[in-house]
Design a protein around this motif. Sequence first.
Motif, PDB file in Angstrom:
ATOM      1  N   ASN A  16     -11.957   5.350   5.193  1.00 33.72           N
ATOM      2  CA  ASN A  16     -12.443   5.184   3.828  1.00 33.72           C
ATOM      3  C   ASN A  16     -12.457   6.490   3.043  1.00 33.72           C
ATOM      4  O   ASN A  16     -12.534   6.474   1.821  1.00 33.72           O
ATOM      5  N   LEU A  17     -12.411   7.630   3.744  1.00 33.42           N
ATOM      6  CA  LEU A  17     -12.346   8.912   3.052  1.00 33.42           C
ATOM      7  C   LEU A  17     -11.013   9.097   2.338  1.00 33.42           C
ATOM      8  O   LEU A  17     -10.895   9.893   1.416  1.00 33.42           O
ATOM      9  N   PHE A  18     -10.013   8.355   2.795  1.00 29.23           N
ATOM     10  CA  PHE A  18      -8.671   8.513   2.234  1.00 29.23           C
ATOM     11  C   PHE A  18      -8.171   7.165   1.717  1.00 29.23           C
ATOM     12  O   PHE A  18      -7.391   6.487   2.383  1.00 29.23           O
ATOM     13  N   PRO A  19      -8.629   6.773   0.538  1.00 25.21           N
ATOM     14  CA  PRO A  19      -8.169   5.491  -0.005  1.00 25.21           C
ATOM     15  C   PRO A  19      -6.678   5.521  -0.299  1.00 25.21           C
ATOM     16  O   PRO A  19      -6.115   6.571  -0.625  1.00 25.21           O
ATOM     17  N   LYS A  20      -6.052   4.367  -0.163  1.00 20.99           N
ATOM     18  CA  LYS A  20      -4.608   4.280  -0.399  1.00 20.99           C
ATOM     19  C   LYS A  20      -4.347   4.297  -1.895  1.00 20.99           C
ATOM     20  O   LYS A  20      -4.626   3.342  -2.598  1.00 20.99           O
ATOM     21  N   LYS A  21      -3.834   5.421  -2.354  1.00 20.32           N
ATOM     22  CA  LYS A  21      -3.425   5.556  -3.744  1.00 20.32           C
ATOM     23  C   LYS A  21      -1.961   5.942  -3.730  1.00 20.32           C
ATOM     24  O   LYS A  21      -1.591   6.915  -3.088  1.00 20.32           O
ATOM     25  N   GLU A  22      -1.163   5.176  -4.378  1.00 17.67           N
ATOM     26  CA  GLU A  22       0.264   5.470  -4.405  1.00 17.67           C
ATOM     27  C   GLU A  22       0.581   6.363  -5.596  1.00 17.67           C
ATOM     28  O   GLU A  22       0.469   5.953  -6.730  1.00 17.67           O
ATOM     29  N   ASN A  23       0.921   7.603  -5.300  1.00 15.68           N
ATOM     30  CA  ASN A  23       1.421   8.519  -6.314  1.00 15.68           C
ATOM     31  C   ASN A  23       2.915   8.653  -6.056  1.00 15.68           C
ATOM     32  O   ASN A  23       3.317   9.093  -4.982  1.00 15.68           O
ATOM     33  N   PRO A  24       3.750   8.286  -7.011  1.00 15.88           N
ATOM     34  CA  PRO A  24       5.192   8.306  -6.743  1.00 15.88           C
ATOM     35  C   PRO A  24       5.739   9.685  -6.398  1.00 15.88           C
ATOM     36  O   PRO A  24       6.799   9.795  -5.786  1.00 15.88           O
TER      37      PRO A  24
END
Length: 167
Positions: free
Chosen positions: A61-69
């Motif tokens: 949960n410390l590293f949420p999945k965020k897609e940065n292209p």
Amino acid sequence: MLVYHSAFDMYHCVYRLIQLLSNLKEEYVELERLRMWDYYLAFPNEMTKIRYEKGNNDIQNLFPKKENPYEIVLDSKIIFEKMKPYQLTAIKTLASYGLVKKDYLTENRITKIDKTLFEDILKNYEPLSDRESNIIKIMTTYFYNMPLYGEKGFKDRTNLLEFRYDA
């Protein structure tokens, strides 16, 4: 087109390794493990791809999945191998300055010589971001205690290095 990424900058690699080794509570760390830690410090979004043990949702949960292209790594194994010469050169540099023992290749582990040297060097740097600090703390504690080799070891969970033929 000229593209820069800090993962392929030897001086930035020295900086990342100093940060990792200065936060390491233990005396030494395996060479492969340190290289993998450096990979995740260079590509923090890749932390979401690690297969964590069941029940460790707080770390996930410390590293949420965020897609940065701009931060997508298409093949992590290839990028990890491309980083190898920069990482080994950075370790040689640390050894030449007397921060780590020079026999790291024969022992296959990086041993700190004097922790106060790392602290003196870090006084010249700005503090890390919260995200970088969290990655370093998790790597140097949780992932340090995880076995490196074998099934469900760190190499297996990250899928950065082959683990099936480890002795």
